[in-house]
Scaffold this motif. Sequence first.
Motif, PDB file in Angstrom:
ATOM      1  N   ALA A  78       0.830  -1.214   0.000  1.00  0.00           N
ATOM      2  CA  ALA A  78       0.000   0.000   0.000  1.00  0.00           C
ATOM      3  C   ALA A  78       0.863   1.262   0.000  1.00  0.00           C
ATOM      4  O   ALA A  78       0.436   2.305  -0.498  1.00  0.00           O
ATOM      5  N   TRP A  79       2.074   1.173   0.543  1.00  0.00           N
ATOM      6  CA  TRP A  79       2.977   2.328   0.652  1.00  0.00           C
ATOM      7  C   TRP A  79       4.224   2.168  -0.214  1.00  0.00           C
ATOM      8  O   TRP A  79       5.160   2.950  -0.108  1.00  0.00           O
ATOM      9  N   ARG A  80       4.239   1.155  -1.051  1.00  0.00           N
ATOM     10  CA  ARG A  80       5.475   0.760  -1.703  1.00  0.00           C
ATOM     11  C   ARG A  80       5.379   0.883  -3.219  1.00  0.00           C
ATOM     12  O   ARG A  80       4.338   0.643  -3.812  1.00  0.00           O
ATOM     13  N   HIS A  81       6.519   1.211  -3.816  1.00  0.00           N
ATOM     14  CA  HIS A  81       6.664   1.156  -5.270  1.00  0.00           C
ATOM     15  C   HIS A  81       7.667   0.045  -5.569  1.00  0.00           C
ATOM     16  O   HIS A  81       8.777   0.040  -5.002  1.00  0.00           O
ATOM     17  N   ASP A  82       7.280  -0.876  -6.440  1.00  0.00           N
ATOM     18  CA  ASP A  82       8.139  -2.004  -6.779  1.00  0.00           C
ATOM     19  C   ASP A  82       8.650  -1.876  -8.211  1.00  0.00           C
ATOM     20  O   ASP A  82       7.876  -1.560  -9.123  1.00  0.00           O
ATOM     21  N   THR A  83       9.932  -2.154  -8.397  1.00  0.00           N
ATOM     22  CA  THR A  83      10.519  -2.253  -9.723  1.00  0.00           C
ATOM     23  C   THR A  83      10.969  -3.701  -9.892  1.00  0.00           C
ATOM     24  O   THR A  83      11.806  -4.184  -9.125  1.00  0.00           O
ATOM     25  N   VAL A  84      10.385  -4.378 -10.871  1.00  0.00           N
ATOM     26  CA  VAL A  84      10.615  -5.811 -11.068  1.00  0.00           C
ATOM     27  C   VAL A  84      11.559  -6.031 -12.244  1.00  0.00           C
ATOM     28  O   VAL A  84      11.358  -5.469 -13.319  1.00  0.00           O
ATOM     29  N   THR A  85      12.567  -6.873 -12.021  1.00  0.00           N
ATOM     30  CA  THR A  85      13.488  -7.279 -13.077  1.00  0.00           C
ATOM     31  C   THR A  85      13.438  -8.800 -13.191  1.00  0.00           C
ATOM     32  O   THR A  85      13.841  -9.502 -12.260  1.00  0.00           O
ATOM     33  N   PRO A  86      12.931  -9.326 -14.326  1.00  0.00           N
ATOM     34  CA  PRO A  86      12.967 -10.780 -14.525  1.00  0.00           C
ATOM     35  C   PRO A  86      14.416 -11.223 -14.703  1.00  0.00           C
ATOM     36  O   PRO A  86      15.210 -10.538 -15.358  1.00  0.00           O
ATOM     37  N   LEU A  87      14.760 -12.356 -14.132  1.00  0.00           N
ATOM     38  CA  LEU A  87      16.128 -12.871 -14.212  1.00  0.00           C
ATOM     39  C   LEU A  87      16.175 -14.132 -15.067  1.00  0.00           C
ATOM     40  O   LEU A  87      15.271 -14.970 -14.990  1.00  0.00           O
ATOM     41  N   SER A  88      17.221 -14.245 -15.847  1.00  0.00           N
ATOM     42  CA  SER A  88      17.452 -15.432 -16.677  1.00  0.00           C
ATOM     43  C   SER A  88      18.748 -16.087 -16.232  1.00  0.00           C
ATOM     44  O   SER A  88      19.678 -15.397 -15.813  1.00  0.00           O
ATOM     45  N   PRO A  89      18.835 -17.408 -16.355  1.00  0.00           N
ATOM     46  CA  PRO A  89      20.083 -18.079 -15.984  1.00  0.00           C
ATOM     47  C   PRO A  89      21.238 -17.599 -16.865  1.00  0.00           C
ATOM     48  O   PRO A  89      21.048 -17.299 -18.040  1.00  0.00           O
ATOM     49  N   HIS A  90      22.407 -17.523 -16.261  1.00  0.00           N
ATOM     50  CA  HIS A  90      23.618 -17.156 -16.996  1.00  0.00           C
ATOM     51  C   HIS A  90      24.415 -18.429 -17.234  1.00  0.00           C
ATOM     52  O   HIS A  90      24.555 -19.264 -16.332  1.00  0.00           O
ATOM     53  N   PRO A  91      24.962 -18.610 -18.441  1.00  0.00           N
ATOM     54  CA  PRO A  91      25.692 -19.854 -18.728  1.00  0.00           C
ATOM     55  C   PRO A  91      26.934 -20.055 -17.859  1.00  0.00           C
ATOM     56  O   PRO A  91      27.378 -21.181 -17.675  1.00  0.00           O
ATOM     57  N   ASN A  92      27.491 -18.983 -17.295  1.00  0.00           N
ATOM     58  CA  ASN A  92      28.686 -19.102 -16.453  1.00  0.00           C
ATOM     59  C   ASN A  92      28.379 -19.018 -14.963  1.00  0.00           C
ATOM     60  O   ASN A  92      29.290 -18.848 -14.166  1.00  0.00           O
ATOM     61  N   ASP A  93      27.122 -19.145 -14.595  1.00  0.00           N
ATOM     62  CA  ASP A  93      26.722 -19.065 -13.199  1.00  0.00           C
ATOM     63  C   ASP A  93      27.391 -20.202 -12.414  1.00  0.00           C
ATOM     64  O   ASP A  93      27.179 -21.380 -12.722  1.00  0.00           O
ATOM     65  N   PRO A  94      28.217 -19.870 -11.424  1.00  0.00           N
ATOM     66  CA  PRO A  94      28.900 -20.936 -10.656  1.00  0.00           C
ATOM     67  C   PRO A  94      27.943 -21.767  -9.821  1.00  0.00           C
ATOM     68  O   PRO A  94      28.299 -22.850  -9.380  1.00  0.00           O
ATOM     69  N   GLY A  95      26.726 -21.280  -9.601  1.00  0.00           N
ATOM     70  CA  GLY A  95      25.757 -22.027  -8.811  1.00  0.00           C
ATOM     71  C   GLY A  95      24.971 -23.043  -9.600  1.00  0.00           C
ATOM     72  O   GLY A  95      24.168 -23.778  -9.059  1.00  0.00           O
ATOM     73  N   ARG A  96      25.213 -23.105 -10.905  1.00  0.00           N
ATOM     74  CA  ARG A  96      24.450 -24.049 -11.750  1.00  0.00           C
ATOM     75  C   ARG A  96      24.974 -25.429 -11.656  1.00  0.00           C
ATOM     76  O   ARG A  96      26.057 -25.771 -11.526  1.00  0.00           O
TER      77      ARG A  96
END
Length: 96
Positions: A78-96
């Motif tokens: 009710a008091w907030r403004h949200d900015t949304v960024t969709p995320l895509s996997p990165h081919p070099n992501d060390p967590g994959r």
Amino acid sequence: MEFLVDMVTTVPEGTSEEAVAEIRAREAVRSRELATQGSLLRLWRPPLAPGEWRTWGLFRADDAERLEQVLASMPLRAWRHDTVTPLSPHPNDPGR
């Protein structure tokens, strides 16, 4: 899908400290529920300017429409403004 959400809260002028405390308490309960459901993955506090109230959140939802439902269920929205960024996997992501 995962989404990074920049949440900036602006408390309306004249709002009592009791009202702020009450909505923050409800927000904490709802955040725990969303975490349990797997919708809210992480929360961070970025560097803040004096008086700024801001949070970054990592959310998981099937699509942007479902994410909007999740965000709308949060009391501080009710008091907030949200900015949304969709995320895509990165081919070099060390967590994959």
